[in-house]
Design a protein around this motif. Sequence first.
Motif, short mmCIF file in Angstrom:
data_model
loop_
_atom_site.label_atom_id
_atom_site.label_comp_id
_atom_site.label_asym_id
_atom_site.label_seq_id
_atom_site.Cartn_x
_atom_site.Cartn_y
_atom_site.Cartn_z
N VAL B 73 0.82 -1.20 0.00
CA VAL B 73 0.00 0.00 0.00
C VAL B 73 0.86 1.26 0.00
O VAL B 73 0.39 2.34 0.32
CB VAL B 73 -0.95 0.02 1.21
N ALA B 74 2.12 1.10 -0.35
CA ALA B 74 3.01 2.25 -0.47
C ALA B 74 3.08 3.06 0.82
O ALA B 74 3.02 4.28 0.79
CB ALA B 74 2.61 3.14 -1.64
N CYS B 75 3.20 2.37 1.95
CA CYS B 75 3.27 3.10 3.22
C CYS B 75 4.65 3.62 3.49
O CYS B 75 4.84 4.43 4.39
CB CYS B 75 2.82 2.21 4.36
N MET B 76 5.64 3.16 2.74
CA MET B 76 7.03 3.63 2.84
C MET B 76 7.74 3.14 4.10
O MET B 76 8.83 3.62 4.41
CB MET B 76 7.13 5.16 2.83
N ALA B 91 3.80 6.47 -4.79
CA ALA B 91 2.45 6.07 -4.38
C ALA B 91 1.42 6.59 -5.37
O ALA B 91 1.60 7.60 -6.02
CB ALA B 91 2.16 6.63 -2.99
N GLY B 92 0.34 5.84 -5.47
CA GLY B 92 -0.75 6.26 -6.33
C GLY B 92 -2.07 5.94 -5.66
O GLY B 92 -2.12 5.29 -4.62
N GLU B 93 -3.14 6.40 -6.25
CA GLU B 93 -4.45 6.25 -5.63
C GLU B 93 -5.37 5.43 -6.53
O GLU B 93 -5.37 5.59 -7.75
CB GLU B 93 -5.06 7.63 -5.39
N GLU B 100 -7.13 2.25 -0.84
CA GLU B 100 -7.04 3.14 -1.98
C GLU B 100 -5.62 3.51 -2.39
O GLU B 100 -5.42 4.13 -3.41
CB GLU B 100 -7.83 4.42 -1.71
N LYS B 101 -4.64 3.11 -1.59
CA LYS B 101 -3.28 3.52 -1.92
C LYS B 101 -2.52 2.32 -2.46
O LYS B 101 -2.64 1.21 -1.93
CB LYS B 101 -2.60 4.04 -0.65
N ILE D 101 -1.63 3.41 4.87
CA ILE D 101 -2.08 4.21 3.74
C ILE D 101 -2.60 5.56 4.18
O ILE D 101 -3.08 6.33 3.36
CB ILE D 101 -3.16 3.48 2.92
N ASP D 103 -2.44 9.31 5.27
CA ASP D 103 -1.50 10.40 5.10
C ASP D 103 -1.16 11.09 6.42
O ASP D 103 -0.19 11.81 6.50
CB ASP D 103 -2.08 11.44 4.14
N ARG D 209 -2.23 14.44 -0.79
CA ARG D 209 -2.48 13.02 -0.56
C ARG D 209 -1.48 12.14 -1.30
O ARG D 209 -1.30 12.23 -2.51
CB ARG D 209 -3.88 12.70 -1.07
N PHE D 210 -0.81 11.30 -0.55
CA PHE D 210 0.07 10.25 -1.07
C PHE D 210 1.30 10.77 -1.79
O PHE D 210 2.03 10.00 -2.38
CB PHE D 210 -0.68 9.31 -2.02
N ARG D 213 5.49 10.98 2.44
CA ARG D 213 5.26 10.70 3.84
C ARG D 213 5.81 11.88 4.64
O ARG D 213 6.90 12.36 4.37
CB ARG D 213 5.98 9.42 4.25
#
Lengths: 462, 194, 192, 533
Positions: B73-76, B91-93, B100-101, D101, D103, D209-210, D213
């Motif tokens: 989920v691209a949380c990094m 990251a994308g949506e 959603e990520k 996920i 933000d 958003r996104f 980080r």
Amino acid sequence: MESHWTEVIVALIKCVFSLAFVMQIVPVLIWAERKFSAYIQDRPGPNRAHIMGIRAGGLVHTLVDVVKLVVKEDIIPDHVEKKFWFAAPVIAMSCALTTFTVVPWGDRFVVPASITAWWGGEGPLTVPLQVATINSGMLFILAIGSLSVYGVMLAGWSSNNKFSLLGGLRASAQMVSYELAMGLSVATMFMLYGTTELDKVAAQQAGPIWNWGLFGVLDADGFDPLLFVGWIVGGLAFIMFWTSVFAETNRMPFDLPEGEAELVAGYHVEYSSLRFALFFMAEYAHMIVGSAVTATLFFGGYNIPFLPGDSIRAHADTIVTVLGFGAVPVFIAFAVIAWNRRKRPFYQALAPDDIRHREPRFFAAFWSVLAIAHLGLGVAGLTGAVGSTALGPELLAFILQTSSLVIKVLIGTFFMIWVRWTIPRFRYDQLMNLGWRAMLPLALGNVFLAGIWVIFREAVQA
Amino acid sequence: MNLPVEQKRTFLERIYLVEIVKGLAITLRHALHNLFKQDFETFEYPDVRKEMPERYKGAHRLTTRPDGRVKCVACMCCAQVCPAKCITIEAGELDDDPIEKYPVEFQIDMLRCIYCGFCVEACPKDAIRMDTGIYEINAFTRQDMIHDKAYMTDLMAGKKPLAESFYRAHQDAAPPGYDLEEDRVLPVDEPRGL
Amino acid sequence: MAGAFPRPPDQGHGPVSWTDEEQARIEEICARYPTRKSATLPVLWMAQRKWGWLSYDVMKLVAETLGQPPSEVYAVATFYTMLKKQPTGTYLIQVCHTLSCQLVGAEEIIAHLKKKLGIEEGETTPDGMFTLMRVECLASCGSGPMMQIDDDYYEQLTPDAIDAIIDGLRSGQPLPLPRPEVNKWTFRSLES
Amino acid sequence: MPTVKIDGIEVEVPAGTNMIEAARKVGIDIPHYCYHPHLSIAGNCRMCLVDVEAGGRGPDIACNMMARDGLAIRTDTPQVATMRRATMEFLLKNHPLDCPICDQSGECRLQDYYMEYGQYESRLSDPKVTKHKRVDIGDHLVLDAERCIACSRCVRFGDEITGTGELRLFNRTDHTEIGIFPGARIQHDYQGNLADICPVGAITNKDFRFTKRVWYLKETDAVCTECATGCNVRVCHQQGQVFRLLPRRNDAVNKSWMCDHGRQAFEAITGLDRLLRARVQGQPADLDDAVAAAATLLREAGGGVAVVLGHSASNEANWALLKLTRDNLPNATVYAVAGNDPGAWDRSDDFLMDADKNANSAGIAALMAHDPAIRDRSDLVQALADGDVDVMLVLGDDVLGRLGADGAGVRVIHVGSFRCTTSDAATVVLPAAHPYEQDATWTNRDRRVQRGRRAIHPAGDSEPAWALMERLGAALGKAPGATSAAAAFKSLASSVESFSGMTYQSLGNGGAVLASPPSPPTDDEDALETIHA
């Protein structure tokens, strides 16, 4: 009529032969070094390269290496002293090869009159099996051997690199140090043999094994009037000489000029491609020549123990029969072993269509063919086909004596390899201590002892 | 300061010869053993390959959900924890997913990677694993050494997610609403007033 | 990006408005409180009486009437379960299933109702007469099991009593309320 | 002023101060979600529960406990820790494990306080309540109702700050969720603040958003230059790239808020209209060559030279330009052209968005008061009409656009960050740094001089305008002589009386109001320290 052309042609043939003699053994040695070291270290060693599925136990690797070294880019650094830098590997290699010219690989080869007649020769032509029959043979070896230090020194200096320079310095110091012990042990042998000509030295050692220089050149009966003094003299001279050969060839435990840990690769660190290959081959050539000289001085040279050249010629048929039939079971055993190797897990793991599956079959066939050939040889010996010709006995003597030298050389070089993978490198001060404080006095004492022994021997014989 | 003590050596040791012969005997014993027995521990790679242990840290792969999309989920978290800073995630949506990520691109520079496995430890979604057992990570160009999302997703794509095998074995341990086939906790229908 | 705030399926009422009479009534209610916002609940009750349930259109109208943001009215409407945000049948049957009623047989009552009406909880009969719901405590614990039909309590139920009540409603002749003194305190009184 | 005791420390605070603010004064942080210094007190999150030692009864919420004499509270008792843990457990009961996920993670109060006071072992056995996720509630906002802890900050923001009241809490008990009326959208110009004040990730900013980080971002204090208000902002950037702007608390200017336009203003830094290279005759040129060309133009001007101060440029740049002109161009006339650039952002209200889109109008006014020779807009119009202007040196503003002039017959030197009518018509263009790329001060509509700090390196060849003035001055003969922004400001403060006594040090984060007013000074006593709410 004997023309000068005949001599020139014969000399050329001998040159080519001696060159081939050394150069053919080099790849085998490289292979042996790799495989033997691998076995010592509990690993399989080279086993990847193959020609049409035949890996020959890793022998192909050596061929591949040659190709690799030849086609690799020849890097010439900007900072090197070009003239000397180019000359160094050539000097190293040519010195190593030149030494071999005085080593005899057989007593003589008589070309029958029937053959000399082809070019109008009169009568049989006797060819000494030695490139250069010079009366200072042993001194020649010492002289050329000393010259070889120039190759290393020039390489080290002209590379203009601290590592190389240190390597070159170490090499020259080390070679000079061990030259003394080497020269003194050779001098000991001169005194015992009473000559410096190597063909005569070799001839003196024909016959029984106690005629070998190792045992101090006993009198004709093999009697030691001073009770093993000859053994001590000969043995000490051998150990001295052999140790010096190690040092002269820069092999373990005396390979300080290369010392990977502190000098990267020592004097040849800047060399690549074929130039590096020359240094590499020079080292092996040195080993071969060193072993050949050792064999000639201490182990009877080309002589087969208890079987002088004349005996070979006299009993040619018998020898061929025994050798031919004797080899058959050995080769058959080899064929069976090779055939059974297909059950090894390695072959089981291979893909069914892998080309290397033909390997066991190939070697089984190879050994079988050899067995059949030797069967034929044995049959030829039985029928007297060898002894009845003029050339046959000569050829047999030549082959057996040369093989004898080859085997002695191989044993020597094998021992060098064995030592290399057993003994760690000396520290530099240990090296110098050994050379100057142990070997030099010992060698001097040995010369003294040899003098006593020779005088005593002459007195007894007289 | 401890000065090195010169070892006391006997005469035989000092003339080296005997000791050298002893050493030579040892090495020869090994050589002969190996010459005849040929029972090396060495694997004849690449024809014979070692089966890597289960916990061997091999090449990274990205695990997927049953629909084939990556779990990541691209949380990094992995990029953050990576000591070699070799992970790059963009990251994308997604419009049509409650999660959603997602990573538009996920790259690991294998030349920088030190195979510490921190990324696997850090991942809250079990999205990155090093359980492939692949140890031949090589390429002819630097660019090819950067493993991207597509590559790491395809790598061992058939391997079952850990959670599934675990929950199959321990049915009771599965969280409420956990769906074995979907391998994730599904939203429960919300009870709402009129 | 997803769409606007999700809107449950809602046919709505279309344009709605108060009659003058109702407008006057609203003003009267507002006058009882210090702010118009306080009148939100009574006006919502009025609206639910008038239109049966509270569609977004109705809630918007209420918000306009009271000068509040529509979200305020929506917040109030969603807070109270009595305010219907979905259309129901003519009669909304809410059965209590909290502990006191449960112990005296609320489940049997619900099962009987489902059988009687032929529907599940939360559904409306095909003729649009009844909607059945299970709810939490309706504060008639002393007289369970009980249910509430629209605003009226029916207590101490038995299957027979249910049959009678349902049949009565179906036939258009509802039974008299069992306890008028309880049922009179409903929001009907606000309107009258 | 009442004196209260917090954890045994006595502190004197004004009446009406609550305990959270009082505790903050003595360096004690009382965790809270629903309390916000610029919103009314709701007291519904219960996170700020503290023990009342004296002057009250039982545990009570600090946010609604006003200072009174004899009040003593403790925040360090085991009971407080227990209460906080219990509150956290309650708030997290239906909170989804969305952190990967979300933000907000990295600046989430739930995360922060959970790590401090959390009940690490979950006792939850039932499924969590699901709510609306990822709802588009406005042009800049995304709502995730599941993450909401019902603190109602956003509800109060809508009611009290914008007065629009779109957001409410719907349903009840654990189905309570934040939302807007179905079908509606939030449309005001302060949406970003909703994302800022949301202590969790329920409302997030669509634009940010996104993209990054938050823990990767560095923050630099700066000032928004999009209008005369001069909102205090924090520039969040990483590796030379700005990712978002956040309002910075300054009770005298913008409280904790900023408008959505200002929030997006950083996008212009990398926008297509940004001037990155110097230009001479329309061709890209080396900066040194362009400065030399400009100097030649000014030196060899046939007619009059008009120097136009920049209403959007910094105090330092304007002062450097004025000094440069007075030192090197004795015959030049200095003008100040008020008004907005054509095509500028046109929204305004009586809260933060000022109708004057120039960041430094008050600063120009101060310079005009200092130097009466500075002429105004009508004089320049007249001069242009008379053909008295041969070379025009323009700082920052789109002067030609403002005047509606085409610049025919005038050779223009434009020093600015963005492409405009003036820069298109200019003979020489010198690229100036964006406000977020330089240290500088601007004077806002309340005559407050505020300092912005450099967040990122100037893009391309651009340099701060005052530095370009130094180059130009050096090429003309006498440079203004400042080697840094601070030195430029020092020169300004020592020369212009209304700025006297000001230094970058004394401006601090809150700024300082100009002295000697043409208009009455505003109250500058509460140039507050910039603790973020």
